[in-house]
Design a protein around this motif. Structure first.
Motif, short mmCIF file in Angstrom:
data_model
loop_
_atom_site.label_atom_id
_atom_site.label_comp_id
_atom_site.label_asym_id
_atom_site.label_seq_id
_atom_site.Cartn_x
_atom_site.Cartn_y
_atom_site.Cartn_z
N GLN A 167 18.81 23.32 19.53
CA GLN A 167 18.03 22.10 19.27
C GLN A 167 17.04 22.37 18.15
O GLN A 167 16.26 23.31 18.23
CB GLN A 167 17.25 21.67 20.52
N LEU A 168 17.08 21.53 17.13
CA LEU A 168 16.19 21.70 15.98
C LEU A 168 15.26 20.50 15.87
O LEU A 168 15.69 19.36 15.98
CB LEU A 168 17.02 21.81 14.70
N LYS A 169 13.99 20.79 15.64
CA LYS A 169 12.99 19.74 15.41
C LYS A 169 12.14 20.19 14.24
O LYS A 169 11.66 21.33 14.22
CB LYS A 169 12.12 19.55 16.65
N PHE A 170 11.94 19.30 13.25
CA PHE A 170 11.25 19.74 12.05
C PHE A 170 10.44 18.61 11.42
O PHE A 170 10.73 17.43 11.62
CB PHE A 170 12.23 20.35 11.04
N ARG A 171 9.46 18.99 10.65
CA ARG A 171 8.59 18.06 9.94
C ARG A 171 9.28 17.58 8.66
O ARG A 171 9.91 18.37 7.95
CB ARG A 171 7.28 18.78 9.60
N VAL A 172 9.12 16.28 8.36
CA VAL A 172 9.70 15.73 7.13
C VAL A 172 8.61 15.00 6.35
O VAL A 172 8.37 13.81 6.54
CB VAL A 172 10.86 14.76 7.43
N PRO A 173 7.92 15.70 5.44
CA PRO A 173 6.90 15.04 4.61
C PRO A 173 7.51 14.44 3.36
O PRO A 173 8.44 15.01 2.76
CB PRO A 173 5.96 16.20 4.25
N TRP A 174 7.01 13.28 2.94
CA TRP A 174 7.51 12.64 1.72
C TRP A 174 6.42 11.73 1.16
O TRP A 174 5.45 11.39 1.85
CB TRP A 174 8.80 11.87 1.98
N ASN B 38 7.34 12.27 8.86
CA ASN B 38 8.23 11.91 9.97
C ASN B 38 8.72 13.16 10.66
O ASN B 38 8.44 14.29 10.23
CB ASN B 38 9.41 11.09 9.45
N VAL B 39 9.46 12.96 11.74
CA VAL B 39 10.03 14.07 12.50
C VAL B 39 11.55 14.02 12.37
O VAL B 39 12.16 12.95 12.49
CB VAL B 39 9.64 13.98 14.00
N PRO C 240 13.06 3.94 14.03
CA PRO C 240 11.78 4.26 14.67
C PRO C 240 11.89 4.68 16.14
O PRO C 240 11.01 5.36 16.66
CB PRO C 240 10.98 2.95 14.54
N SER C 241 12.97 4.27 16.81
CA SER C 241 13.13 4.59 18.23
C SER C 241 13.61 6.02 18.48
O SER C 241 13.65 6.47 19.63
CB SER C 241 14.14 3.63 18.88
N VAL C 242 13.98 6.73 17.42
CA VAL C 242 14.59 8.06 17.60
C VAL C 242 13.59 9.05 18.18
O VAL C 242 12.46 9.18 17.74
CB VAL C 242 15.14 8.58 16.25
N ASN C 243 14.05 9.74 19.23
CA ASN C 243 13.31 10.86 19.82
C ASN C 243 14.33 11.88 20.30
O ASN C 243 15.54 11.64 20.22
CB ASN C 243 12.37 10.38 20.94
N GLY D 280 18.88 13.10 13.42
CA GLY D 280 18.23 11.91 12.90
C GLY D 280 16.74 12.08 12.74
O GLY D 280 16.21 13.19 12.73
N SER D 281 16.05 10.94 12.63
CA SER D 281 14.61 10.93 12.41
C SER D 281 14.04 9.59 12.84
O SER D 281 14.76 8.57 12.89
CB SER D 281 14.30 11.18 10.93
N ASP D 282 12.72 9.57 13.10
CA ASP D 282 12.04 8.31 13.41
C ASP D 282 11.67 7.54 12.14
O ASP D 282 10.95 6.55 12.20
CB ASP D 282 10.79 8.58 14.25
N PHE D 283 12.17 7.96 11.01
CA PHE D 283 12.01 7.24 9.74
C PHE D 283 12.76 5.91 9.78
O PHE D 283 13.89 5.84 10.28
CB PHE D 283 12.56 8.10 8.59
N ASP D 284 12.15 4.85 9.26
CA ASP D 284 12.78 3.54 9.22
C ASP D 284 13.09 3.15 7.78
O ASP D 284 12.18 2.88 6.99
CB ASP D 284 11.86 2.48 9.85
N PRO D 285 14.38 3.13 7.38
CA PRO D 285 14.70 2.79 5.99
C PRO D 285 14.51 1.30 5.67
O PRO D 285 14.48 0.94 4.49
CB PRO D 285 16.18 3.19 5.87
N LYS D 286 14.37 0.46 6.69
CA LYS D 286 14.19 -0.98 6.43
C LYS D 286 12.88 -1.22 5.68
O LYS D 286 11.84 -0.71 6.05
CB LYS D 286 14.18 -1.76 7.75
N GLY D 287 12.97 -2.01 4.62
CA GLY D 287 11.78 -2.34 3.85
C GLY D 287 11.35 -1.28 2.87
O GLY D 287 10.36 -1.45 2.15
#
Length: 443
Positions: A57-64, A74-75, A96-99, A127-134
């Motif tokens: 299981q991998l969990k990582f920070r995603v800065p942008w 995001n995560v 956004p619902s991703v966990n 995946g990620s809790d990032f939302d590409p909409k908008g």
């Protein structure tokens, strides 16, 4: 307490709050009781305990950085669940619902789905809790490049091959692949769902929706019926829903409804698919825009799509979108068949209602396997440096879906539950993975 109950109790204790993962594991493991009774060696080898625990299981920070120059964080996740029959294979979901619980449920389901395809691919998801909409294209690119800058070290053509899922379409796959290639200096089949100009497969875009309809048609054919003339309700209006609608219409069905997260449309005359594609694929708009052009159609806010009487229901939106009350309404209105285009769109209560009332019902791990099957075909083409025609891929896809129906039907009958395709899908998918795990020792 039975072995299965003990495993489930421990799983829930060790993974608190991950309700979707609990649900997926419960739905699968409770149907495996007769298999475990016939194969006591599985318990001795703690096979179920190993099956429900991801290999990694991998969990990582995603800065942008966004267009205003602000730093966003995001995560990111990747769960490499099981590689007994092949490299990890499964999509990336940006929503956004991703966990971690949702990613684990999806990865767990993917094990059995991939097994049913008959192709050598294991189960994984990310995946990620990032939302590409908008978001602008530049913002999506910035996020994807940051996401891949961490993920690249954990994936590879023979290790782990992600693809798209909710929120990850051709644009996102392109940005992800470009960054992977830039960092590694390798041009390989590390992502599927790629553009046709750089290794993508014809029919991949259509595959999940087409495959869903192929297996539905095969189920009806086995029951001396056909899709022609049937009234069909499809939830969702993304890739799966659009191409399920397209293939259903080609086979003579009348699709009358689609939806998105805001509401649903009903078009008694039949869905104008060209208009839907214009709204969703070109303009990236909302389904309510449909009634601006088709003025005789209806738009309704919120839920309610399952109140429309239909012969065939194809839930293609998201997990747990169809509950027990929805199932009872569909049954009351005379539904004949339900096949899942999304991952686990029916709650356990809804599933029980369909089975209890002898509705022809195929769960997502079997019904929506066409997408990952065609992704594996894309991997084969990449490995051989070949590009097959649309007709070749489509023919292979149809053969895979017909074979999946045969597998789940035969497994259900072999365990004295003819017509129970939930049990059939779980057992048929499980046995191939379980035997591979046993052959490979305690790993």
């Amino acid at each position: 307490m039975s072995y299965v109950s003990e495993v489930l109790e421990e799983l829930i204790r060790k993974n608190p709050g991950e309700k979707e993962f609990h649900q997926a594991a419960t739905e699968v493991l409770t149907t495996l009781e007769p298999v475990i009774e016939k194969n006591p060696q599985f318990q001795k080898a703690a096979l179920l305990e190993r099956l429900v625990e991801p290999e990694r299981q991998l969990k990582f920070r995603v800065p942008w950085v966004d267009d205003k120059g602000n730093v966003q964080v995001n995560v990111g996740y990747r769960v490499e669940f099981n590689s007994a029959i092949g490299p990890y294979k499964g999509g990336l979901r940006f929503h956004p619902s991703v966990n971690i619980g949702i990613i684990k449920f999806l990865g767990f389901e993917q094990i059995f789905k991939n097994s049913l395809t008959g192709l050598p691919i294991g189960g994984g998801k990310g995946g990620s809790d990032f939302d590409p909409k908008g978001k602008s294209d530049n913002e999506v690119m910035a996020f994807c490049q940051s996401f891949m800058t961490e993920l690249y070290r954990h994936i590879g053509a023979d290790t782990d091959v992600p693809a798209g899922d909710i929120g990850v379409g051709g644009r996102e796959i392109g940005y992800l692949y470009g960054q992977y290639k830039r960092i590694t200096n390798r041009y390989e089949s590390v992502l599927t769902g790629k553009g046709l100009t750089y290794g993508g497969s014809l029919a991949r875009k259509e595959a999940t929706g087409y495959g869903l309809v192929y297996i539905t048609a095969e189920m009806l054919r086995a029951h001396n019926d056909t899709l022609a003339g049937k009234k069909v309700v499809v939830s969702g209006s993304g890739n799966v829903a659009i191409y399920a609608t397209e293939k259903a219409q080609q086979l003579g069905a009348k699709v009358v409804a689609l939806s998105d997260s805001n509401g649903w449309i009903y078009d008694e005359e039949g869905i104008d698919l060209a208009l839907v594609k214009e709204i969703k694929e070109v303009r990236r708009g909302r389904i309510k825009e449909y009634v601006q052009t088709r003025t005789n159609a209806e738009y309704h806010e919120g839920k309610g799509i399952w109140t429309i009487p239909c012969d065939v229901a194809l839930p293609c939106a998201t997990q747990n979108e169809l509950n027990g009350d929805d199932a009872r309404t569909l049954i009351k209105n005379g539904v004949l068949a339900v096949a899942e285009g999304a991952n686990m769109p029916s709650t356990l209560e809804a599933t029980e209602e369909f089975l209890k009332n002898k509705i022809m019902y195929i769960p997502g791990k079997a019904a929506n396997a066409g997408g990952v099957a065609t992704s594996a075909l894309e991997m084969s083409q990449n490995a051989q440096r070949l590009s097959w025609s649309f007709e070749e891929v489509d023919q292979k896809l149809q053969g895979i879906m017909v074979n999946i129906y045969r597998q789940i039907s035969e497994a259900a009958a072999a365990y004295d539950a003819p017509g129970n395709f939930v049990l059939g899908a779980n057992i048929a998918g499980f046995l191939k993975v379980a035997n591979a795990m046993m052959d490979q020792g305690i790993v």
